[in-house]
Design an enzyme around this catalytic site. Structure first.
Site, PDB file in Angstrom:
ATOM      1  N   THR A 184       0.889  -1.167   0.000  1.00  0.00           N
ATOM      2  CA  THR A 184       0.000   0.000   0.000  1.00  0.00           C
ATOM      3  C   THR A 184       0.922   1.209   0.000  1.00  0.00           C
ATOM      4  O   THR A 184       2.016   1.154   0.588  1.00  0.00           O
ATOM      5  CB  THR A 184      -0.880   0.043   1.254  1.00  0.00           C
ATOM      6  N   GLU A 329      -5.296  -3.947  -1.535  1.00  0.00           N
ATOM      7  CA  GLU A 329      -5.721  -5.196  -0.901  1.00  0.00           C
ATOM      8  C   GLU A 329      -6.801  -5.924  -1.699  1.00  0.00           C
ATOM      9  O   GLU A 329      -7.145  -7.062  -1.379  1.00  0.00           O
ATOM     10  CB  GLU A 329      -6.278  -4.904   0.505  1.00  0.00           C
ATOM     11  N   LYS A 438     -15.314  14.799  11.935  1.00  0.00           N
ATOM     12  CA  LYS A 438     -16.261  14.504  13.006  1.00  0.00           C
ATOM     13  C   LYS A 438     -16.587  15.811  13.710  1.00  0.00           C
ATOM     14  O   LYS A 438     -15.792  16.328  14.486  1.00  0.00           O
ATOM     15  CB  LYS A 438     -15.681  13.469  13.962  1.00  0.00           C
ATOM     16  N   TRP A 443     -21.027  13.322  11.227  1.00  0.00           N
ATOM     17  CA  TRP A 443     -19.940  13.086  10.281  1.00  0.00           C
ATOM     18  C   TRP A 443     -20.154  13.953   9.035  1.00  0.00           C
ATOM     19  O   TRP A 443     -21.239  13.993   8.468  1.00  0.00           O
ATOM     20  CB  TRP A 443     -19.917  11.625   9.827  1.00  0.00           C
TER      21      TRP A 443
HETATM   22  P1  ADP Z   1      -3.305   3.924  -0.522  1.00  0.00           P
HETATM   23  O1  ADP Z   1      -3.974   3.217   0.612  1.00  0.00           O
HETATM   24  O2  ADP Z   1      -1.882   4.115  -0.257  1.00  0.00           O
HETATM   25  O3  ADP Z   1      -3.984   5.193  -0.962  1.00  0.00           O
HETATM   26  P2  ADP Z   1      -4.614   2.378  -2.526  1.00  0.00           P
HETATM   27  O4  ADP Z   1      -4.392   2.812  -3.907  1.00  0.00           O
HETATM   28  O5  ADP Z   1      -4.739   0.947  -2.241  1.00  0.00           O
HETATM   29  O6  ADP Z   1      -3.409   2.937  -1.725  1.00  0.00           O
HETATM   30  O7  ADP Z   1      -5.894   3.152  -2.015  1.00  0.00           O
HETATM   31  C1  ADP Z   1      -7.132   2.577  -1.799  1.00  0.00           C
HETATM   32  C2  ADP Z   1      -8.080   3.628  -1.320  1.00  0.00           C
HETATM   33  O8  ADP Z   1      -8.327   4.581  -2.326  1.00  0.00           O
HETATM   34  C3  ADP Z   1      -9.445   3.122  -0.941  1.00  0.00           C
HETATM   35  O9  ADP Z   1      -9.449   2.606   0.367  1.00  0.00           O
HETATM   36  C4  ADP Z   1     -10.296   4.370  -1.055  1.00  0.00           C
HETATM   37  O10 ADP Z   1     -10.213   5.166   0.104  1.00  0.00           O
HETATM   38  C5  ADP Z   1      -9.643   5.092  -2.187  1.00  0.00           C
HETATM   39  N1  ADP Z   1     -10.394   4.885  -3.427  1.00  0.00           N
HETATM   40  C6  ADP Z   1     -10.144   4.009  -4.416  1.00  0.00           C
HETATM   41  N2  ADP Z   1     -11.019   4.142  -5.422  1.00  0.00           N
HETATM   42  C7  ADP Z   1     -11.870   5.122  -5.065  1.00  0.00           C
HETATM   43  C8  ADP Z   1     -13.005   5.735  -5.670  1.00  0.00           C
HETATM   44  N3  ADP Z   1     -13.438   5.389  -6.876  1.00  0.00           N
HETATM   45  N4  ADP Z   1     -13.634   6.699  -4.991  1.00  0.00           N
HETATM   46  C9  ADP Z   1     -13.214   7.077  -3.763  1.00  0.00           C
HETATM   47  N5  ADP Z   1     -12.143   6.568  -3.150  1.00  0.00           N
HETATM   48  C10 ADP Z   1     -11.477   5.592  -3.783  1.00  0.00           C
END
Ligand code: ADP
Length: 546
Positions: A184, A329, A438, A443
């Protein structure tokens, strides 16, 4: 009891390689080089080279499960690594070249990477952390055509490939064997490793190409802009090879004009990237009308929320935007926002509301939202943490025993995303739990405020973060970047938000900034903004800083 009469057949990536060799020999793979020239070859050469890489790795003593790291832009040699390393039973580990060098070294050491394949143009980056990393051998891809400096012990990737000539012999791979790994990017904490199995990547590819997902076929020309180190470029190189699409890789040239030129020159039909890329593309198209024809270009967007306003702007130019959600993940595809046939006759505004959500779960991905008091209803209102499970969802992190809290006792992955799911099953990500504001026991979704601000014609980008507040605990602050030459006042922007949201949603602080800091994968770096503005409420600073 009757038994199934079906064969047992391993789902492995080597099948994609053999299939490509057999059926798609003459289809092209095009890569943009650092000097902007185009490198092109066919699948026939690609498969030959990927197998040579596998053979060379075998000769170099690669054992099943050994990690081979890559530090590369998007191009043919990276694709060779995607297939050549797993074909030999190795694990391809993509390192993120945008991370701070110390973090890259930490990740390479944590993963115990044995070998590294690196672009020659990235050697200066390697120099900054190689003392902390322990690669046994480093293979340099001569993208610039310059001789590789072997005095530091580096080896020329092309010579290494030569050493594998004729020596590839298929190894037995089980579908649950590891094929690739990715960390990640640490947007919300320490990087954590995820190890993908052959089976997960194969099943993910099969679902990703569906019409209701990325809609990829043999007739497409695919250009993944999302880096190959960002969740395997969302699995697109695997899926595109499976169907034998023409593949076009942008190399290091990710500015809007370069991308648009590449799309036109190579006839790209499908492309994919994070919203910041498409924001830039939308602006370029508006600034230079009639320069590029993007009619029918399908754009997959994910990684962060795609503002509805930007989606509309792009679609008014003829693009077709597909909003999808996923994570490192989740390999990454979890949901896609196609419009179900039963909703197709709704008003345009309603349809856009659904298109701007993160979509419905793709086959084999189960979703639910949970709160402290249990599972939340699918009413489009009740927010809770999104939990998922499925054959390409991580059930654990690599060598990180204290990360068990990310998984529930009944076997779901806790995404850390706060979402609603509506009656039709569409997920809407309201925030990452760490970014949610918050305020007074309620929220506030930073994403909702950002989307509304980015719907204003003068706004290029907007990020909303929580700042501490003595009375309400937290209040939102909006940092806004205006488009070059455009103007808007704080009052005007606040009025737009008041039109859309209850009064207590509207930030007291709307500040104009030159740019929003970005993470290594192009997302808004909210932690930095929170830090920068955390004392603004108690200071004498005016609410707006033009
Ligand atoms: P990092 O955790 O380092 O940002 P990732 O690329 O795995 O790496 O990020 C996943 C996160 O990106 C998700 O948990 C979510 O919060 C966000 N995310 C992914 N796709 C979308 C989307 N279409 N809209 C909103 N948030 C998104």
């Amino acid at each position: 009891m009757i038994q199934s009469t079906m064969m047992s057949y391993e789902l492995t990536l080597t099948h994609f390689l053999d299939r490509a060799e057999r059926y798609f020999r003459n289809t092209e793979i095009v890569s943009r080089m650092p000097d902007k020239t185009l490198h092109r070859y066919t699948y026939q050469i690609f498969v030959k080279r990927a197998k040579q890489l596998a053979g060379a790795l075998a000769k170099a003593g690669l054992k099943p499960g050994d990690r081979v790291a890559t530090l590369m832009w998007n191009h043919y040699a990276h694709l060779e690594a995607y297939f050549g390393i797993p074909a030999q039973g190795g694990v391809m580990h993509t390192l993120n070249l945008r991370l701070p060098p110390k973090e890259i070294a930490y990740i390479a050491n944590h993963a115990q990477d044995r070998f590294l394949i690196i672009d020659d143009v990235l050697l200066p980056l390697l120099k900054t952390f190689e003392a902390d990393a322990k690669f046994e051998r480093v293979f340099v891809v001569p993208l610039t055509g310059q001789p590789v400096d072997t005095s530091s012990g580096y080896e020329n990737y092309e010579n290494f490939l030569e050493s594998g000539y004729g020596s590839y012999t298929p190894v037995h791979i089980h579908e649950n064997d590891p094929a690739a790994m990715c960390y990640t990017s640490g947007t919300t904490g320490r990087p954590k490793g995820v190890v993908y199995s052959h089976r997960a990547l194969v099943l993910h590819s099969l679902v990703e190409v569906m019409q209701d997902a990325l809609n990829l076929s043999n007739r497409d020309t695919v250009c993944p802009v999302v880096p190959m180190f960002h969740v395997n470029s969302w699995g697109i190189p695997f899926a595109a090879t499976m169907v034998g699409a023409k593949q076009v890789y942008p190399g290091p040239h990710l500015d809007p004009e370069s991308l648009l030129d590449l799309y036109s020159a190579e006839g790209v039909t499908v492309t994919a990237g994070v919203p910041t890329i498409w924001l830039g593309i939308a602006q370029a198209l508006e600034k230079q009308p009639n320069t590029w024809n993007v009619s029918g270009l399908r754009m997959a967007v994910g990684g962060a929320a795609m503002p509805e306003g930007v989606m509309r702007r792009l679609e008014s130019q003829g693009c077709v935007v597909l909003h999808a959600w996923g994570m490192t993940e989740t390999s990454p595809l979890g949901s896609a926002a196609f419009i179900k046939r039963t909703l197709a006759d709704r008003s345009e505004d309603d349809v856009y509301t659904w298109k701007a959500k993160q979509g419905i779960a793709v086959p084999f991905v189960d979703v639910r939202i949970t709160r402290e008091d249990g599972e939340a209803p699918w009413d489009g209102q009740t927010m809770g943490e999104l939990e998922v499970r499925g054959p390409w969802i991580a059930g654990a992190y690599y060598d990180m025993p204290d990360a068990v809290t990310s998984f529930t006792e009944d076997g779901w992955f806790r995404t850390g995303d706060i979402a609603t799911i509506d009656e039709e099953g569409y997920i809407e990500i309201k925030d990452r739990s760490k970014d949610l504001i918050k305020s007074g026991g309620e929220w506030i979704s930073s994403v909702a405020l950002e989307n509304a601000l980015m719907g204003h014609e003068a706004v290029a980008e907007a990020a909303v973060v929580a700042i501490p507040d003595p009375k309400w605990q937290e209040r939102p602050l909006a940092a806004v970047v205006l488009k070059p030459g455009a103007s808007a006042t704080v009052e005007e922007l606040a009025a737009i938000l008041s039109d859309h949201f209850p009064k207590w949603y509207v930030p007291e602080h709307i500040v104009f900034v030159d740019e929003i800091p970005k993470t290594s994968t192009g997302k808004f770096m909210k932690a930095q903004l929170r830090e920068r503005f955390r004392d603004i409420a108690g200071s004498d600073q005016p609410a707006a800083m033009p």
